[in-house]
Design a protein around this motif. Structure first.
Motif, PDB file in Angstrom:
ATOM      1  N   GLU A   1       0.826  -1.211   0.000  1.00 30.70           N
ATOM      2  CA  GLU A   1       0.000   0.000   0.000  1.00 30.70           C
ATOM      3  C   GLU A   1       0.861   1.262   0.000  1.00 30.70           C
TER       4      GLU A   1
ATOM      5  N   SER B   1      -1.268  -6.529   2.381  1.00 33.06           N
ATOM      6  CA  SER B   1      -2.227  -6.854   1.326  1.00 33.06           C
ATOM      7  C   SER B   1      -1.573  -7.830   0.360  1.00 33.06           C
TER       8      SER B   1
ATOM      9  N   GLN C   1      -2.386  -7.934  -2.717  1.00 38.86           N
ATOM     10  CA  GLN C   1      -2.743  -7.414  -4.042  1.00 38.86           C
ATOM     11  C   GLN C   1      -1.642  -7.534  -5.094  1.00 38.86           C
TER      12      GLN C   1
ATOM     13  N   ARG D   1      -1.583  -4.719   9.775  1.00 37.30           N
ATOM     14  CA  ARG D   1      -1.348  -3.274   9.690  1.00 37.30           C
ATOM     15  C   ARG D   1      -0.912  -2.744  11.054  1.00 37.30           C
TER      16      ARG D   1
ATOM     17  N   GLU E   1      -1.014   0.098  12.289  1.00 40.46           N
ATOM     18  CA  GLU E   1      -1.547   1.452  12.476  1.00 40.46           C
ATOM     19  C   GLU E   1      -1.910   1.608  13.943  1.00 40.46           C
TER      20      GLU E   1
ATOM     21  N   LEU F   1      -8.256  -3.491  13.133  1.00 44.13           N
ATOM     22  CA  LEU F   1      -7.479  -4.534  13.792  1.00 44.13           C
ATOM     23  C   LEU F   1      -6.056  -4.474  13.250  1.00 44.13           C
TER      24      LEU F   1
ATOM     25  N   GLU G   1      -9.272 -10.577  -1.603  1.00 42.98           N
ATOM     26  CA  GLU G   1      -8.822  -9.698  -2.684  1.00 42.98           C
ATOM     27  C   GLU G   1      -8.909 -10.363  -4.057  1.00 42.98           C
TER      28      GLU G   1
ATOM     29  N   GLU H   1     -16.520   2.477   5.123  1.00 37.41           N
ATOM     30  CA  GLU H   1     -15.794   1.689   4.116  1.00 37.41           C
ATOM     31  C   GLU H   1     -15.750   0.202   4.463  1.00 37.41           C
ATOM     32  N   ILE H   2     -16.189  -0.601   3.517  1.00 39.15           N
ATOM     33  CA  ILE H   2     -16.134  -2.053   3.709  1.00 39.15           C
ATOM     34  C   ILE H   2     -15.213  -2.681   2.653  1.00 39.15           C
TER      35      ILE H   2
ATOM     36  N   GLY I   1     -12.216  -1.530  -0.453  1.00 37.05           N
ATOM     37  CA  GLY I   1     -11.403  -0.529  -1.145  1.00 37.05           C
ATOM     38  C   GLY I   1     -10.781  -1.184  -2.361  1.00 37.05           C
TER      39      GLY I   1
ATOM     40  N   ARG J   1      -6.009  -0.691 -11.847  1.00 31.98           N
ATOM     41  CA  ARG J   1      -4.575  -0.521 -11.604  1.00 31.98           C
ATOM     42  C   ARG J   1      -3.934   0.250 -12.754  1.00 31.98           C
TER      43      ARG J   1
ATOM     44  N   GLY K   1     -12.513  -6.105   3.672  1.00 31.15           N
ATOM     45  CA  GLY K   1     -12.119  -6.449   5.038  1.00 31.15           C
ATOM     46  C   GLY K   1     -13.140  -7.436   5.573  1.00 31.15           C
TER      47      GLY K   1
HETATM   48  O1  4AD Z   1      -8.545  -0.022   1.482  1.00 31.52           O
HETATM   49  P1  4AD Z   1      -7.454  -1.017   1.751  1.00 31.52           P
HETATM   50  O2  4AD Z   1      -6.259  -0.536   2.477  1.00 31.52           O
HETATM   51  O3  4AD Z   1      -7.068  -1.608   0.325  1.00 31.52           O
HETATM   52  C1  4AD Z   1      -6.081  -2.501   0.070  1.00 31.52           C
HETATM   53  O4  4AD Z   1      -5.377  -3.039   0.902  1.00 31.52           O
HETATM   54  C2  4AD Z   1      -5.989  -2.898  -1.364  1.00 31.52           C
HETATM   55  N1  4AD Z   1      -4.670  -3.537  -1.580  1.00 31.52           N
HETATM   56  C3  4AD Z   1      -7.120  -3.830  -1.712  1.00 31.52           C
HETATM   57  C4  4AD Z   1      -7.104  -4.227  -3.149  1.00 31.52           C
HETATM   58  O5  4AD Z   1      -7.411  -3.414  -3.989  1.00 31.52           O
HETATM   59  N2  4AD Z   1      -6.778  -5.466  -3.439  1.00 31.52           N
HETATM   60  O6  4AD Z   1      -8.061  -2.256   2.546  1.00 31.52           O
HETATM   61  C5  4AD Z   1      -9.133  -2.990   2.006  1.00 31.52           C
HETATM   62  C6  4AD Z   1     -10.199  -3.222   3.047  1.00 31.52           C
HETATM   63  C7  4AD Z   1     -10.814  -1.944   3.601  1.00 31.52           C
HETATM   64  O7  4AD Z   1     -11.844  -1.472   2.773  1.00 31.52           O
HETATM   65  C8  4AD Z   1     -11.342  -2.418   4.946  1.00 31.52           C
HETATM   66  O8  4AD Z   1     -12.569  -3.082   4.791  1.00 31.52           O
HETATM   67  C9  4AD Z   1     -10.299  -3.440   5.349  1.00 31.52           C
HETATM   68  O9  4AD Z   1      -9.633  -3.852   4.185  1.00 31.52           O
HETATM   69  N3  4AD Z   1      -9.322  -2.894   6.294  1.00 31.52           N
HETATM   70  C10 4AD Z   1      -9.278  -3.203   7.605  1.00 31.52           C
HETATM   71  N4  4AD Z   1     -10.056  -4.011   8.340  1.00 31.52           N
HETATM   72  C11 4AD Z   1      -9.754  -4.115   9.656  1.00 31.52           C
HETATM   73  N5  4AD Z   1      -8.713  -3.484  10.244  1.00 31.52           N
HETATM   74  C12 4AD Z   1      -7.899  -2.673   9.536  1.00 31.52           C
HETATM   75  N6  4AD Z   1      -6.865  -2.086  10.123  1.00 31.52           N
HETATM   76  C13 4AD Z   1      -8.171  -2.498   8.155  1.00 31.52           C
HETATM   77  N7  4AD Z   1      -7.583  -1.798   7.156  1.00 31.52           N
HETATM   78  C14 4AD Z   1      -8.289  -2.059   6.057  1.00 31.52           C
END
Ligand code: 4AD
Ligand code: MG
Length: 478
Positions: free
Chosen positions: A184, A223, A225, A246, A248, A256, A263, A401-402, A404, A408, A449
């Protein structure tokens, strides 16, 4: 009947029945059958020379009521051990229940308490416990109604996800958990190392990663991805479904440190196809849970989130609203709301904004597209305006957001420029750039997620309560 068949039948009759079969499929007509069950005691009630013992084995929400007559000469010592939390094996006859709340009950002939649970110390007594308290006893919370139901819904949703993609011709890809690249480009990585960090820190010397296990810094993946893109650019349709990590410092009810992500990645597919896939996917999985987990979903509707089933049914039969980020910002600006985070073009949407859009403006799911490039990842395809990217976030009421995802960037030169703008070293992503050099193709994908989906489907408020063992800042117990 051959001897072999007979033996099989005998052993089937002798092995304990799952409560799911007893409670949900045996009809009154089958009352009178002899059966053996086992499980854990949820409650015990005493009435005129009878113990009513509620048993659960996790196979369904309902308990089976076992009726133990004190006049049947059961051993006093065994009777004394009948407490909430004890494990028990019972044998008896299924009879039509005269009481309310169950069709059949077990008239017990014999039973054995396998393992007792002293009432003075067993932490899960009959009263209602808060979810906060249950998190502290995560080793026992699967024995509660709510966590049993969450566990069964989690299982059903996992299977529905695989079924959906398998039916749509996607290959299940096992992407790696350890990686040397930041998928990411956001820097929220957990490092993986076998170096003696404490010694290095004490000596004050710079850490030499060439001596580390992989010969360079490596991390837990955020990810799958980029790995999925590699395979989509050969197999056309793939999906991953696995844990992602993550680091974060987000102590919220939606984050979490370790969560499961689904994906899909598709070649020969632009953003429109990606949006369609996301919508069909969500509807299919939610529809399957409604169909397969009726008893548990009724429980969530009754106890956790009123109107849940109706809202989910509405989602399954509606079409998702599409809105560009620019239009979403206009909606927010003209809302007259006093948001905690000010909205203006260029700022990321916060969950309060996402909730306003889904709950008040649209009253349903929205797919927001074409976000400013500055607030999205380097790999998203740049639009002709050079300001926005072909991003899509799926937002739902209650949660925001559920999903993302994005189309590409398949143009090598543009991708390389975007990497430099994002302070990423293109050399480290040489293989990713190679995909654009050899047989490049428009491709798209998204990440769901999994725990966010489960929150949405069960109505559970806190993401820590839809994963067996939550990992959050300062918490990795169990
Ligand atoms: O939006 P994110 O960061 O997108 C990606 O990681 C892309 N690589 C996905 C892709 O295009 N293949 O994360 C995707 C989803 C988010 O919309 C959210 O639902 C979930 O992952 N998510 C989390 N769920 C729980 N805890 C966290 N810390 C999360 N961060 C993201
Ligand atoms: Mg996102």
């Amino acid at each position: 009947m051959s001897e072999h068949q007979k033996n099989n039948q005998d052993s089937a009759a002798a092995s304990p029945l799952a409560l799911r079969r007893v409670v949900t499929t045996l009809s009154e007509g089958q009352a009178g059958e002899s059966c053996r069950i086992h499980g854990w005691i949820r409650t015990r009630r005493e009435a005129k020379n009878v113990y009513f013992v509620e048993i659960n084995d996790g196979s369904c929400l309902s308990n089976l009521q076992a009726v133990i007559s004190l006049e049947d000469g059961h051993e006093a010592m065994q009777l004394e051990r009948l407490h909430t939390g004890a494990s028990i094996e019972l044998e008896g006859e299924l009879v039509e229940s005269p009481g309310k709340g169950q069709r059949v009950e077990l008239s017990v002939r014999s039973f054995t308490v396998v393992g007792e649970a002293p009432p003075e110390t067993y932490p899960l007594q009959k009263k209602r416990h808060s979810f906060e308290y249950l998190r502290e006893i995560a080793h026992l919370r699967p024995r509660t109604n709510t966590f049993g139901a969450v566990t069964r819904v989690r299982n059903a949703a996992s299977m529905a996800i695989h079924s959906f993609f398998q039916d749509e011709g996607f290959l299940y890809l096992h992407s790696p958990i350890i990686t040397a690249s930041d998928a990411e480009g956001a820097g929220a990585l957990f490092q993986v190392t076998t170096l003696d960090i404490a010694r290095a820190a004490a000596s004050g010397a710079e850490i030499d990663y060439t001596k580390d296990f992989f010969g360079k810094p490596s991390y837990l993946t955020v990810s799958g991805q980029l790995n999925a893109e590699i395979f989509a650019c050969a197999m056309e349709r793939v999906y991953t479904f696995g844990p992602t990590f993550r680091a974060e410092q987000s102590n919220t009810t939606r984050h979490l440190a370790e969560f499961w992500m689904v994906e899909p990645e598709l070649a020969f597919c632009a953003l429109e196809g990606n949006m369609e896939l996301a919508e069909n996917f969500l509807k299919s999985v939610i529809g399957a849970v409604l169909r397969d987990c009726g008893e548990d979903m009724e429980f969530f509707d009754l106890r956790i989130e009123k109107g849940l089933i109706e809202a989910l049914e509405r989602l399954v039969s509606s079409s998702f609203t599409h809105m560009t980020y620019t239009d979403a910002v206009k909606e927010l600006e003209s809302s007259g709301r006093d948001f905690e985070y000010k909205v203006s073009w260029g700022a990321d949407l916060q969950s309060e904004h996402e909730k306003y859009l889904t709950e008040e403006v649209v009253r349903g799911p929205i797919i927001v597209t074409d976000y400013p490039k500055e607030i999205k990842a380097f790999y998203m395809k740049l639009n002709e305006d050079e300001k926005t990217v072909r991003a899509m976030d799926v937002l739902v009421p209650r949660l925001g957001e559920i999903i993302g995802g994005s189309q590409r960037e398949e143009r090598g030169d543009v991708l390389e420029r975007r990497m430099r703008e994002s302070d990423l070293d293109p050399a480290a992503y040489w293989w990713y750039l190679d995909l654009r050099r050899f047989g490049t193709v428009p491709h798209s994908g998204f990440g769901l997620g999994f725990e966010r989906l489960l929150q949405y489907v069960t109505g559970m408020q806190n993401i820590r309560d839809v994963i067996p063992f939550p990992r959050t800042p300062r918490s990795a117990e169990f």
